[in-house]
Design an enzyme around this catalytic site. Structure first.
Site, PDB file in Angstrom:
ATOM      1  N   GLY A 188     -63.750 -23.531  -2.228  1.00  0.00           N
ATOM      2  CA  GLY A 188     -62.971 -23.598  -1.353  1.00  0.00           C
ATOM      3  C   GLY A 188     -62.553 -23.976   0.372  1.00  0.00           C
ATOM      4  NE  ARG A 189     -58.848 -26.851   2.673  1.00  0.00           N
ATOM      5  CZ  ARG A 189     -58.000 -27.369   2.482  1.00  0.00           C
ATOM      6  NH1 ARG A 189     -56.931 -26.798   4.124  1.00  0.00           N
ATOM      7  NH2 ARG A 189     -57.223 -28.339   2.297  1.00  0.00           N
ATOM      8  CE  LYS A 242     -68.333 -20.749  -0.249  1.00  0.00           C
ATOM      9  NZ  LYS A 242     -70.323 -20.785  -1.275  1.00  0.00           N
ATOM     10  CG  ASP A 279     -77.322 -24.818  -8.116  1.00  0.00           C
ATOM     11  OD1 ASP A 279     -77.005 -25.525  -7.992  1.00  0.00           O
ATOM     12  OD2 ASP A 279     -75.866 -24.477  -7.451  1.00  0.00           O
TER      13      ASP A 279
END
Length: 1315
Positions: free
Chosen positions: A16-17, A33, A125
């Site tokens: 997303g953004r 977010k 991650d």
């Protein structure tokens, strides 16, 4: 959203953004977010929710803080701290950082990771893009999309998460991993910060995986020694040796700079990753990792990439070739299926292939990567995408490589040696060549090209033409490399079948052996050497194993093995093999073939090894004599091929290859009993040759035990032969040189190639000699201290187990050795905790841990060692021992696995791992438990009564019918099955034999009831144990049934499920010569008759009546010489007569049966009399036609009214009362029964006897004659005095139950009532 102002977009990605924002009415700047919900799967939304839940609980200065989260109709919004930038931006701008800045970042990363790991959270991650820059120069770890909060039941994970550049070796190999994978990623990040590139970088996922797995890290000279040591610890490829908690905190590079956040005690999350696991949990973790380890050797990352490339290659091939070539391909392909092995003389198939199908791709894709330097990593698109997004099947992408679509097929030149060399480089299993093998396999043109080359060049070779050799040798090398480097067995076998392998290869080999002119060529040796390498690579392929997914490959493999075996004798007898290379290569190929046979089906392996004793015996004898003939003048069997040079003039390759081949023939792989069945006869044959009086083979082999290269192989040969031949054991036990060599190996005085495995085999070899001979060979008593040192000081688990096995054998022969308790407990704990690597089957079909368990039993049961049991039972070893046993049994556990991870739960395995603990070892372990609990009974109570007790789970499992069937079928299982069952029963009897808290006992009963132990005990006795050994299980079953109604129902239901079998067993058991067994069964049956309804009792009637309904079993029991048996029989009859009309009829119709019943009234034993009077009383109740027959019992019963036993008096009074309504009043009056009962009612000291007498009088007074007698005796007055006595008792004292009956009887005796 009403709480925030959205200012500007600062980032965008697949999720997303991200916008910069500000909280309304404050100056707080935040990051928002926005994650769209539209188009996301349920799994993605669940993962998002999990990420939010993880972040919500995190409070650490170096972890981004989630301030808020909420949902709109279309989006999920997560609000976090606002960061000034990304660490990745610094790398973009500056390339690398000074070491002092890297040190500061390292301390903060370690601090954040310590916080996560202490809460059992894996990030999964870690990369520079997920490290944000905070105000003041600090860093914050973010992006928890792949993070996992692990429950207490979760030990390891397997799901592939993360970014390949920062993935650990165990993760890219898809092996189970833990928190140390995060630590590897930290090492990669810090290396990149200091050097400017990751430690392993490549633009191809295939090259990258190979680098991570195989390549060492290159260390720049600018890194300080302290920093280098720190990174070396983090970048250790073996996760077990990787620098981890708590040692990581104290490394000098970051010591004193790490911030540890302490929080108030919360819920118990289990052992944090920052602490060392207790031994029992370490055992669980190792076992889980072993269970979840991938079955193949192919990483899922590469598998997906291979699949993509294959699809891509086929798609582009169709696009470029058009319909004409497609039609040609269809006509030129070999028909699928299993065909006879092709012969060299077959007509070659037409091929439209042109040279260089893949050469162009090779040159463009791989040649430029041939330098040994790590290329600098360009910053644009430099990191490989996350693995879960790297290979979307719906959007296959080319990983920067050219494919067959760029090759001009119509203008290619014919084959050239240079192009074959390119193909050879393509298939070499080096780090940069992981793509090409599967690409070649998936290309049908390459397959036809290989087949054509073998046909055409092979024909030229057989004519002695040099050009054929120059063409075929490069093809051989490409094939050999391809077969060795590709792990996709299905694709590889399909290629071999299409290319005519191995038929073409073996045909070439056969024809070459028949052509004298060919053998004169100077290039003949090189040709044979390369041909043999291809055949060896073929035999080593996994599709030749029974477990392969390729169904028809086994038939082809068997035919190929037979063809090769036909040729082996000639290969070993080549006269012109001056360099010995052909013999060596032939033997190496034969060794690989034997190893492949060991993993095959019983039918195939048995046929192969049996042929070594029939049609191919010349090969077997040639191998044995080929090793020894050059050294000593021995007789060689006629026809056996001989090695043409003396051994002393050869290199060490040939004797090493021969001894290796002999070991491959003889040694049985662990856990494959079918394979041993096939090899056993071969070992018999060799053992017979070694035991011949005139044979010099035995001294020759013995002399090789001190040879560095031959030692291990010859040890295996002699050990395997001794397993089947006691005679060879005796001879070797009398050979001073053999014993001296073995002793020197134990003492480390012989330099051998593999000391650990050689020592392990030697220890088992000596154990076997002692076991077979049942005495000590000369000089072995001096080995005690050396073997004890190996046991207590070795860190190799297999050596510890082998040393324990020998110590146990020495101890049984009276050898003493000094073992300190703390040392041997520590050694045992280590051996039971660490993963087991079983390389050799111990003697006597024992398991890997058997010797250790037997030794522990010896050490703990020695006289004067009682205190050791107390120390052992409170040590870690005790806990680890039962956890290990649980894992050997593969017991199911109680949690569920999620997302590819393995928790403490695992589906139950159908078979225990007999290679670790055999039936004999199980018996030893249970004996050890018995000795421990006998010495420390309270420990038994705590172990068995604890909720979720692993010991209780084990004991219950050992009684399950499924396990007992497995045990019976295991080697020596039927021999040890009774020992196991009886030991379990003894252990389960402890709670009932000790003074145990009532609540705890109820819990134990519930545990046994829920597992249907009562039913299992009956099945054990019926199906698995001889009659002489069922006494203890039946006793335990009886105890359970008497104490727990559900267990009683389980017993009855089990009988109903298999009535014929179980009733037959019970009939035999009832009439056995074991009085305790018979008594327990009668007690169980009596309780069943007392508690359950008549519909459940038909089997008891059948038991007593017998198959012919003559009641022979009942007659036998009533006349049994043991008092307890007769007493329980009468008690059973008493309960049955309350319900069974059939039994009443039998007493009337069966001659002498009633007399036996009445005979008990005069028995000398008071217990028998009591039970008999109870039975007669119930027979008299509503006796009907049986009533007159009972008249003969009245005198006896009347006499028993004066018996000293109160129970007898009570039963007899009740019985006499029951006879009144049956028309026996006259007999009762003749025996003065009313007078006697009146006396008892007024004067017996026992209240229950008084009550029985009063109830009997109430029944009898209905007879006019008896009523009149009672009136004449002044019964009313006497009873009135008795009633007054009861009324004079204090008000606080309860009134006796007889008072009510007394008042009613007085009322019935009044004159008005009489009239």
């Amino acid at each position: 959203m009403e709480k925030y102002h959205v200012l500007e977009m600062i980032g965008e990605g697949s999720f997303g953004r991200v916008y910069k924002g500000r909280r309304k009415y404050s100056a707080q700047v935040v990051a928002l977010k926005f994650i769209p919900k539209l188009g996301r799967s349920e799994k993605e939304l669940r993962n998002l929710q999990r990420e939010i839940e993880i972040m919500r609980g995190l409070r650490h200065p170096n972890i981004v803080h989630m301030l808020d989260s909420f949902e709109t109709d279309k989006e999920v919004v997560v609000v976090t701290d606002y960061a000034e930038g990304e660490l990745f931006q610094i790398l973009e701008d500056d390339g690398k950082l000074p070491e002092d800045q890297v040190q500061a970042i390292a301390a903060q990363l370690v601090s954040a990771l310590y916080y996560l790991h202490s809460h059992r959270i894996l990030h999964r991650d870690m990369k520079p893009q997920n490290i944000l820059l905070a105000k003041g120069g600090g860093i914050k770890l973010c992006d928890f999309g792949f993070a996992r909060a692990m429950s207490t039941n979760t030990m390891v994970l397997t799901s592939i998460k993360g970014t390949p550049l920062y993935m650990s070796p165990e993760l890219v190999e898809e092996r189970p991993y833990d928190h140390t994978a995060d630590l590897w990623s930290v090492g990669c990040i810090l290396y990149e910060l200091a050097v400017g590139t990751p430690p392993f970088y490549a633009t191809s996922i295939f090259q990258l995986v190979s680098l991570i797995l195989k390549d060492p890290v290159r260390w720049p000279s600018t890194i300080s020694p302290c920093f280098k040591n720190f990174l070396q610890g983090l970048l250790t490829k073996d996760p077990r040796q990787r620098l981890s908690w708590p040692d990581l905190l104290y490394h000098p590079f970051i010591a004193g700079h790490v911030t540890i956040i302490t929080e108030p005690a919360g819920p118990d999350l289990g052992t944090p990753f920052t602490s060392r696991l207790p031994p029992e949990l370490q055992v669980l973790k190792d076992e889980q990792a072993h269970r979840l380890a991938p079955k193949g050797n192919q990483s899922r990352i590469l598998t997906q990439a291979y699949k993509r490339m294959a699809e891509e290659a086929m798609q582009k091939k169709h696009q470029n070739t058009g319909p004409a070539l497609e039609q040609e391909d269809k006509t030129s392909k070999v028909a699928p299926g299993t065909a006879p092995l092709p012969r060299l003389g077959a007509t070659p198939q037409e091929s439209s292939l042109l040279a260089g199908i893949l050469a162009s791709e090779l040159k463009s894709s791989w040649a430029k990567s041939g330098t040994g330097e790590v290329p600098s990593a360009p910053r644009e698109n430099r990191t490989t995408p996350d693995c879960e997004r790297a290979f979307p099947e719906e959007r296959p992408e080319v990983l920067g490589q050219r494919s067959t679509d760029v090759v001009d097929l119509e203008n290619e030149e014919p084959d050239s040696d240079n192009e074959w060399q390119h193909l050879l480089e393509t298939t070499e299993p080096v780090p940069i060549q992981l793509k090409a093998p599967l690409t070649l396999l998936c290309n049908p043109d390459f397959c036809q090209r290989i087949q054509s080359q073998l046909h055409e060049a092979g024909g030229q070779i057989l004519k002695g033409i040099l050009e054929g050799a120059s063409h075929i040798l490069p093809a051989f090398r490409v094939l050999s490399s391809l077969l060795s480097s590709c792990s996709d067995s299905v694709a590889l076998y399909s290629f071999c079948r299409e290319a005519g392998l191995p038929g073409l290869l073996l045909s070439l080999l056969r024809h070459s052996q028949e052509s004298n002119s060919l053998q004169q060529q100077s290039w003949y040796g090189t040709f044979l050497q390369d041909l043999m390498a291809v055949i060896q690579a073929y035999f080593a392929c996994t599709f030749n194993l029974e477990r392969s997914q390729t169904s028809d490959s086994l038939q082809v493999f068997q035919e190929a093995a037979n063809l090769f075996l036909d040729l082996l004798g000639k290969l070993l007898a080549q006269p012109d093999d001056s360099e010995q290379t052909l013999r060596r290569d032939s033997l190496m190929c034969f060794t690989v073939l034997c190893e492949a046979m060991d993993g095959n089906s019983r039918a195939i392996s048995k046929a192969f090894y049996s042929s070594l004793l029939t049609t191919q015996q010349v090969v077997l004898d040639g191998l044995l004599h080929g090793l020894t003939v050059p050294q000593l003048p021995v007789h060689t069997p006629q026809g056996a091929p001989q090695v043409s040079q003396p051994l002393r003039e050869q290199s060490e390759d040939i004797p090493g290859a021969i001894s290796s081949a002999l070991a491959a023939i003889c040694t049985a792989p662990v856990g494959l009993p079918d394979c041993w069945d096939a090899k056993e006869q071969v070992c018999w044959h060799l053992a017979n040759q070694l035991t011949e009086d005139s044979s010099q083979l035995r001294p020759s082999l013995i002399s090789g035990l001190q040879h560095p290269i031959l030692c291990l192989h010859l040890l295996k040969v002699l050990y395997s032969c001794c397993l089947v031949s006691e005679g060879l054991c005796r001879l070797l036990g009398q050979e001073p040189l053999a014993l001296e060599s073995l002793f020197m190996l134990i003492q480390g005085k012989v330099k051998v190639v593999d000391w650990e495995e050689s020592t392990e085999v030697t220890l088992y070899f000596l154990s076997l000699l002692v076991f077979r001979l049942q005495n000590l060979p000369c000089g072995m008593e001096k080995l005690g201290s050396d073997v004890a040192t190996l046991f207590t000081h070795s860190h190799v688990v297999s050596l510890v187990s082998a040393a324990a096995c020998l110590l146990g054998q020495l101890g049984q022969q009276g050898v003493t050795f000094d073992l300190q308790p703390m040392e041997w407990m520590a050694a045992a704990t280590h051996a039971l905790s660490a993963p087991a690597e079983v390389r050799l089957t111990p003697p006597g079909s024992c398991g890997f841990y058997d010797g250790l368990l037997i030794l522990l039993l010896q050490l703990l049961t020695e006289q004067g060692k009682a205190s050791l049991i107390r120390d052992m039972s409170s040590s870690e070893m005790w806990t680890v021992l039962w956890h290990r046993f649980s894992m050997v049994l593969r017991l199911p556990e109680e949690a569920s696995a999620q997302e590819g991870e393995l928790s403490l739960s695992s589906p139950p395995s159908p078979e225990p791992d007999w290679t670790l603990i055999s039936p004999q070892g199980m018996a030893a372990l249970l004996s050890l438990a018995m000795a421990t609990f006998t010495q420390e009974p309270q420990l038994c109570l705590s172990c068995l009564s604890q909720h979720g007790s692993i010991l209780m789970s084990i004991l219950k499992h050992l009684l399950c019918p499924s396990f007992l069937n497995q045990l019976r079928q295991a080697p020596h299982g039927s021999e040890f099955l009774p020992v196991v069952v009886l030991s379990v029963c003894q252990l389960l009897c402890f709670p009932f034999a000790l003074d145990m808290d009532a609540d705890l006992l109820i819990g134990v009963l519930a545990d046994l009831r829920d597992s249907e132990v009562a039913a299992h005990l009956l099945q054990v006795c019926c199906y698995h144990l001889p009659l002489m050994q069922v006494e203890l299980p039946i006793s335990l079953l009886t105890r359970l049934a008497l104490m727990d109604p559900t267990s009683l129902n389980q017993f009855v239901n089990t009988v109903s499920a298999s009535p014929r079998t179980i009733v037959s067993f019970l009939s035999v058991a009832l009439l056995s010569d074991q009085p305790l067994l018979t008594s327990d069964l009668l007690s169980l049956l009596a309780h069943t008759a007392r508690v359950l309804s008549p519909s459940h009792l038909s089997f008891i009637q059948e038991l007593l009546a017998g198959s012919d309904e003559s009641y022979r079993p009942l007659r036998s029991l009533l006349g049994h010489p043991e008092n307890s048996v007769r007493a329980h029989t009468y008690r059973l009859l008493g309960h049955l007569l309350q319900h069974s009309m059939a039994l009443r009829g039998a007493l009337q119709s069966q001659s002498g049966l009633l007399s036996l019943l009445l005979l008990g009234l005069g028995d000398k034993d008071p217990v028998v009399r009591c039970s008999a009077s109870f039975a007669v009383g119930n027979a008299a109740y509503q006796a009907g036609p049986l009533g007159p027959a009972l008249a003969a019992a009245v005198p006896s019963m009347t006499q028993l009214l004066g018996d000293p036993q109160a129970g007898i008096r009570r039963n007899v009074a009740s019985a006499l009362g029951n006879l009144g309504p049956e028309g026996l009043g006259e007999e009762l009056l003749q025996c003065e029964v009313p007078q006697r009962l009146l006396e008892m009612a007024c004067g017996d000291p026992q209240p229950n006897v008084k009550e029985a007498a009063l109830i009997a009088l109430r029944s009898l007074q209905q007879e006019p004659g008896i009523h009149q007698v009672l009136v004449s005796l002044g019964a009313s007055e006497k009873l009135s005095l008795l009633s007054l006595g009861n009324q004079s008792l204090p008000h606080s004292s309860p009134r006796p139950a007889s008072a009510k009956h007394c008042r009613k009887l007085i009322h019935l005796l009044r004159p008005a009532h009489s009239m």
